[in-house]
Design an enzyme around this catalytic site. Structure first.
Site, PDB file in Angstrom:
ATOM      1  N   ILE A  16      25.855  38.606  44.049  1.00  0.00           N
ATOM      2  CA  ILE A  16      27.135  37.942  44.282  1.00  0.00           C
ATOM      3  C   ILE A  16      28.185  39.042  44.408  1.00  0.00           C
ATOM      4  O   ILE A  16      27.972  40.160  43.938  1.00  0.00           O
ATOM      5  CB  ILE A  16      27.505  36.912  43.179  1.00  0.00           C
ATOM      6  CG1 ILE A  16      27.459  37.524  41.786  1.00  0.00           C
ATOM      7  CG2 ILE A  16      26.633  35.676  43.260  1.00  0.00           C
ATOM      8  CD1 ILE A  16      27.870  36.551  40.671  1.00  0.00           C
ATOM      9  N   ASP A  17      29.295  38.733  45.053  1.00  0.00           N
ATOM     10  CA  ASP A  17      30.313  39.743  45.328  1.00  0.00           C
ATOM     11  C   ASP A  17      30.915  40.306  44.045  1.00  0.00           C
ATOM     12  O   ASP A  17      30.909  39.656  43.003  1.00  0.00           O
ATOM     13  CB  ASP A  17      31.434  39.146  46.182  1.00  0.00           C
ATOM     14  CG  ASP A  17      30.950  38.639  47.525  1.00  0.00           C
ATOM     15  OD1 ASP A  17      29.914  39.136  48.000  1.00  0.00           O
ATOM     16  OD2 ASP A  17      31.593  37.735  48.088  1.00  0.00           O
ATOM     17  N   LYS A  18      31.469  41.499  44.158  1.00  0.00           N
ATOM     18  CA  LYS A  18      32.077  42.209  43.024  1.00  0.00           C
ATOM     19  C   LYS A  18      33.055  41.320  42.245  1.00  0.00           C
ATOM     20  O   LYS A  18      33.004  41.250  41.021  1.00  0.00           O
ATOM     21  CB  LYS A  18      32.794  43.454  43.561  1.00  0.00           C
ATOM     22  CG  LYS A  18      33.648  44.197  42.545  1.00  0.00           C
ATOM     23  CD  LYS A  18      34.239  45.449  43.187  1.00  0.00           C
ATOM     24  CE  LYS A  18      35.242  46.122  42.272  1.00  0.00           C
ATOM     25  NZ  LYS A  18      36.605  45.586  42.418  1.00  0.00           N
ATOM     26  N   ARG A  73      33.286  32.386  51.147  1.00  0.00           N
ATOM     27  CA  ARG A  73      34.622  32.892  51.495  1.00  0.00           C
ATOM     28  C   ARG A  73      34.881  32.773  52.997  1.00  0.00           C
ATOM     29  O   ARG A  73      35.972  32.379  53.423  1.00  0.00           O
ATOM     30  CB  ARG A  73      34.745  34.342  51.026  1.00  0.00           C
ATOM     31  CG  ARG A  73      34.593  34.471  49.510  1.00  0.00           C
ATOM     32  CD  ARG A  73      34.287  35.881  49.064  1.00  0.00           C
ATOM     33  NE  ARG A  73      35.418  36.774  49.287  1.00  0.00           N
ATOM     34  CZ  ARG A  73      35.353  38.093  49.156  1.00  0.00           C
ATOM     35  NH1 ARG A  73      34.205  38.674  48.817  1.00  0.00           N
ATOM     36  NH2 ARG A  73      36.426  38.831  49.371  1.00  0.00           N
ATOM     37  N   THR A  91      33.350  38.028  42.382  1.00  0.00           N
ATOM     38  CA  THR A  91      32.843  36.689  42.086  1.00  0.00           C
ATOM     39  C   THR A  91      32.119  36.773  40.742  1.00  0.00           C
ATOM     40  O   THR A  91      31.332  37.690  40.527  1.00  0.00           O
ATOM     41  CB  THR A  91      31.869  36.209  43.182  1.00  0.00           C
ATOM     42  OG1 THR A  91      32.574  36.148  44.426  1.00  0.00           O
ATOM     43  CG2 THR A  91      31.301  34.839  42.865  1.00  0.00           C
TER      44      THR A  91
END
Length: 302
Positions: free
Chosen positions: A136-138, A236, A140
């Site tokens: 998962i993104d930094k 996103r 998130t």
């Protein structure tokens, strides 16, 4: 050992570095140009230059050198381990933490923390991603499954590929969504405008996101999302695409947005079949404090 990538030209025209950049979204243009400069890109066994113009039907071979090994240091990052057994770990990743080391983030990552807290991790991915099945993104927050051995890794990765695992997210988005539910189906690929971004593009990979409205506020909507696919920045990109970007998102959101620690996006629920027992396991993680505080402020405003 070096790896080889094969690209066959199909109707593309122009410089080879640009064509490869469009075809191989996972590599940066500077990386591809460096490989060309170092003689790693060839046609018919002959290295070519960056300004070479491609022709239809040509077979390009890229011999990628072994990646530089980053020194993986176990770090006590006090990770929140939600569940652990002999095969699997479920971890609740905080906002602001990168999942695995890279050139820009050599330490302080989830992997560094896992190496400190977990004895064994799978070795299927390259050396900088032990145990990592998905990301998962930094900025998130939320749940990730981690494999402790290669068998578990293969089983969990197959569930992701076959879309049998369960992943639900909570997001706060700009705008008041008028309908209760929605399904977004739009292919996602690397943005041609900004290489740090993804975008809905015809050449992209198929991507499907489902969402349901949980609560509306003045100017914002709280939604639950379920992923059918797992493209980079999928939620996103999809929410921006339909006109309801995630609040706090520095890449895809408007400049005037809610203050937080990045996007208000949380991987709330994770479900999968246990790789050994076959039992369906479901885990939930509470919203981060900044998320809860922001929702409280929005409720008080209404």
């Amino acid at each position: 050992m070096d790896n080889q990538i094969e690209v066959i030209i199909k109707d593309e025209t122009g410089r080879i570095d640009k064509v490869l950049n469009d075809r191989l979204a996972e590599y940066s243009r500077s990386q591809l140009q460096q490989w060309i400069k170092d003689g790693h890109v060839s046609i018919d066994g002959k290295p070519i230059k960056a300004n070479y113009k491609v022709h239809n039907g040509e077979k390009i071979i890229i011999t990628t050198p072994e990646p530089e090994v980053l020194d993986l240091v176990p770090e006590n990052l006090d990770l929140t381990i939600v569940y652990e057994d002999e095969d699997v770990v479920v971890v609740n990743k905080p906002q602001g933490m990168v999942v695995h080391p890279s050139a820009g983030h050599p330490n302080g990552t989830l992997v560094n923390g896992l190496l400190y807290q977990i004895k064994n991790l799978s070795t299927i991915n390259d050396v900088v991603r032990p145990g990592i099945v998905h990301r998962i993104d930094k900025d998130t927050s939320g749940l990730l499954m981690v494999a402790k051995n290669d068998h578990a890794h293969e089983v969990l990765a197959k569930q992701l590929k076959d879309k049998t695992s369960l992943r639900k997210y909570i997001a706060l988005v700009h705008g008041e969504i008028p309908h209760e539910k929605g399904r977004i189906e739009a292919p996602i690929g690397r943005s041609k405008v900004n290489r740090k971004m993804q975008a809905v593009t015809e050449e992209g990979k198929s991507a499907v996101t489902h969402f349901e409205v949980l609560q509306r506020f003045e100017g914002y909507t709280l939604i639950e999302l379920q992923l059918e696919t797992g493209r980079t920045h999928q939620i996103r990109v999809h929410m921006q695409y339909i006109g309801y970007p995630v609040a706090g998102d520095p890449l895809y959101g408007p400049k005037k947005t809610l203050k937080g620690n990045g996007q208000f996006l949380h991987a709330k629920l994770l479900g999968f079949e246990h790789p050994t027992t076959g039992e369906m396991m479901v885990f939930e993680a509470p919203l981060p404090e900044i998320f809860k505080k922001t929702l409280k402020q929005l409720k008080e405003k209404d």
